[in-house]
Write an enzyme that holds these catalytic residues in place. Structure first.
Site, PDB file in Angstrom:
ATOM      1  N   HIS B 128      22.672 -15.055  -6.203  1.00 52.75           N
ATOM      2  CA  HIS B 128      21.843 -14.901  -5.006  1.00 52.75           C
ATOM      3  C   HIS B 128      20.807 -13.802  -5.193  1.00 52.75           C
ATOM      4  O   HIS B 128      20.906 -12.985  -6.101  1.00 52.75           O
ATOM      5  CB  HIS B 128      22.723 -14.558  -3.798  1.00 52.75           C
ATOM      6  N   LYS B 132      21.498  -9.671  -0.519  1.00 53.47           N
ATOM      7  CA  LYS B 132      22.734 -10.191   0.071  1.00 53.47           C
ATOM      8  C   LYS B 132      23.784  -9.070   0.137  1.00 53.47           C
ATOM      9  O   LYS B 132      23.985  -8.346  -0.840  1.00 53.47           O
ATOM     10  CB  LYS B 132      23.248 -11.343  -0.788  1.00 53.47           C
TER      11      LYS B 132
END
Lengths: 243, 243, 243, 243
Positions: B128, B132
């Site tokens: 990701h 995050k």
């Protein structure tokens, strides 16, 4: 070929014979007379023998003006110094000592280090068969160190990472500020991926080693180039000429 | 469409209009009169609104015989029970509550769980953007739990792993016996890979979510199928008919 | 910034403001007075305008001793010659004309060409959204040409390929002896993979462009380095210093 | 084991001995007496022999109530009909004829076909060593046909593709409307990737076969399950129970 009857030696012999521009003139192993190499007119010796035998082999080669490409392990600084001394008396002779003959692995590490300063984030994923004892692999550790060094030299900012909650280990091992992730999966051999990212784009450099014969192309690179590289070279890296 | 002026709602409106077999008959948002839906003859309502509004919306739809596909969050067991009660009085009406409309993510999880018992090793890698906060991701955690459950049910042996030395975290997070690795790299969006291996072969199932509009195809799957699924369905999973 | 109100220009403005070592001092677009740049004390101008405007912009910059980083298209040899003439009278000024500011794409091409002579086989796979009109992509074509040139220079043998039966097109397009495969898949943006293989190992270099802002890091590289590169430079490639 | 001294047979013997729940009771090859199997009390026979020998072997097994798992090739409809006839007289006996024992390949094909109707685009990339004669591979061709059939049955729209200019072959081979791309790269073994995409997301299913022993896990699946599957089964697919 020195160490011609070992597994690795046998593969090298096959590769030397198969290549259009190299010829196997003598195969020698423990118990054989090394003088056979000179009698056969070998220009380059490849040595995959044993730490106990390799220094005697190399002294003989250097004295007889035969270049050497060496995959045998066990070279410490004292041994390298000794080789330098011997080579000083044989100015035209080249000796290559390489711990890793995989061209793919060497290029992966080089490209990763070169690219690292141009990206905000760099992480390493290495994937091996589950019988491997160490995690991360030696190659992954070295890759992370090279990346970290390149970024330090370039003055790169620390990598962004907003992780605040999670499960221990999820973000991998921290090697010199570079995250390294180790997968152990049946069916795999030896694989590594370096993932670099900046705004809107990523660059991935991946090396897959699928078979133990992956060292033979690197040995051939050494055999072809060693005559033009007098003196001692450590690491095949310097032979992969890239302008 | 309920919640038509939100970011997600606007994308759904566009997708409904673009698809050859669906038609957008009414767009309603906070402050508008929900009755417009019925007047416009809507057969199916898509609700991406707010936890505070969604229950009133759904009571209205069920009472008026309009099917509903719902991406709004905040459904606990009490709310689901309430929906069941309302639906008991409207036997032909279908309501789909789905926390995740990404078809790719749903299929990745399903295939990973189905395949897991046939392989010796299974690991999860999720990748990701570095903003995050949690690692591993919720999807990766759920995937690992589904894999672990499938292997328990099949009586699978523990996964092989000879790691004896290393750096902390290298082998990732342990989620129910499944190793999960989290990469955070600038430029990435949301990606996940499940790697399964047995003697001599591996199977990799990877999902890449490159844009937030990746939920729209799943919403359309729901819209097309909901009329044939009376009652309450939780999760789009059940709508991805695979014989 | 010249062309500050265009899509690309707006992204560049954001990136210049966000970077710790660059400052946005003036935003100029069609209709504005370009003299504002000099009054604001701009050291470097970024030009993403129009082929019709860019030459006038650059003459102004060069005359006023302002370096320029140019992403505007439409430069033929006549225009480059003209720039050289102007720059001859402004010895300290640097101008960078770059058709592609994606660092990842540039490094992918460079690494692919550097590695190509060390492998028996090299193929290119490019993957794009299905609205793309040309196949293969321009980047893939250039990559294949660079690979072919590097192999010719190194005297590499032709690539092995025993294909004797099959379906037309299966082996891809032949670009200068390098096979190029084009995938067109909904959901993708712009991706390319170069796969190199030799006995027992492969090296893969992959570039994923997930968002149009992927040119901004390259523009910043240009802005930071242009003052030390007087004269005309074509291509960001030369600015990615790798010893 | 029938065909125990062949390469494949030797691997199967090793795998049967290594598994905790199977036992190798008899190894038979050409010239040996097949009756040894019955004397040794074999419950299941694995046959990797020769098309000339396999029918006699199977008649013997069926008559003696021994289940059979068969990887030998050369089964046409006439042979399958013959087996059905023999099995009609031996109601408890199971025979599995499988052209492919790779669990990974079978699951890749199944998952690809199941997922295909949910995506706008599906393409197949297969990657093999450069000594392979056919392109695309048989597995890639079958995968494309399964994908095409699944999409036909679901009434899927044609895949989007705006390609209007390009180089011949760039878009790969057209197999039943599905694009298939064949890479031939030294160092590879046998690999295949199915890439599925819809708005904003892609799903990739990849199978890597790195070693010829990849058929052994599939043979063991057959050995374990055949006793519960009386009659004739063609293809391991049906044995990979997925509820």
């Amino acid at each position: 070929m020195l160490g011609a009857r070992g597994k690795v030696g046998a593969e090298v012999c096959r590769a030397v014979e198969a290549a259009p521009d190299t010829e196997l003139v003598a195969s020698v192993d423990a118990g054989d007379d090394i003088a056979a190499l000179v009698e056969a007119g070998a220009g380059v010796v490849v040595d995959f023998t044993h730490p106990d035998a390799v220094m005697d082999n190399l002294r003989f080669c250097i004295e007889h003006g035969v270049h050497a490409v060496v995959g045998t392990t066990g070279f410490d600084q004292a041994r390298l110094d000794q080789l330098e001394t011997w080579l000083a008396d044989a100015p035209g002779v080249g000796v290559l000592i390489a711990p890793n003959f995989s061209i793919g692995a060497i290029l992966m590490m080089r490209f990763a280090a070169q690219a690292a300063p141009f990206f905000d984030s760099v992480e390493v994923v290495e994937l091996h068969h589950p019988s491997k004892a160490d995690a991360p692999s030696g190659t992954a550790g070295r890759t992370a160190e090279l990346i970290a060094a390149a970024r330090r030299e370039a003055g790169s900012a620390p990598m962004p990472d907003a992780t605040s909650t999670g499960i221990e280990g999820a973000r991998g091992a921290d090697v010199d500020g570079v995250r390294v992730h180790s997968l152990r999966v049946r069916g795999l051999v030896a694989h590594q991926e370096v993932l670099l990212g900046t705004a809107g784009e990523t660059l991935t450099i991946r090396h897959d080693s699928l078979d133990r014969i992956s060292f033979t192309p690197g040995v051939l690179v050494g055999v072809r180039a060693i005559a033009d590289r007098p003196g001692l070279t450590v690491g095949l890296d310097g032979f992969l000429d890239i302008e």
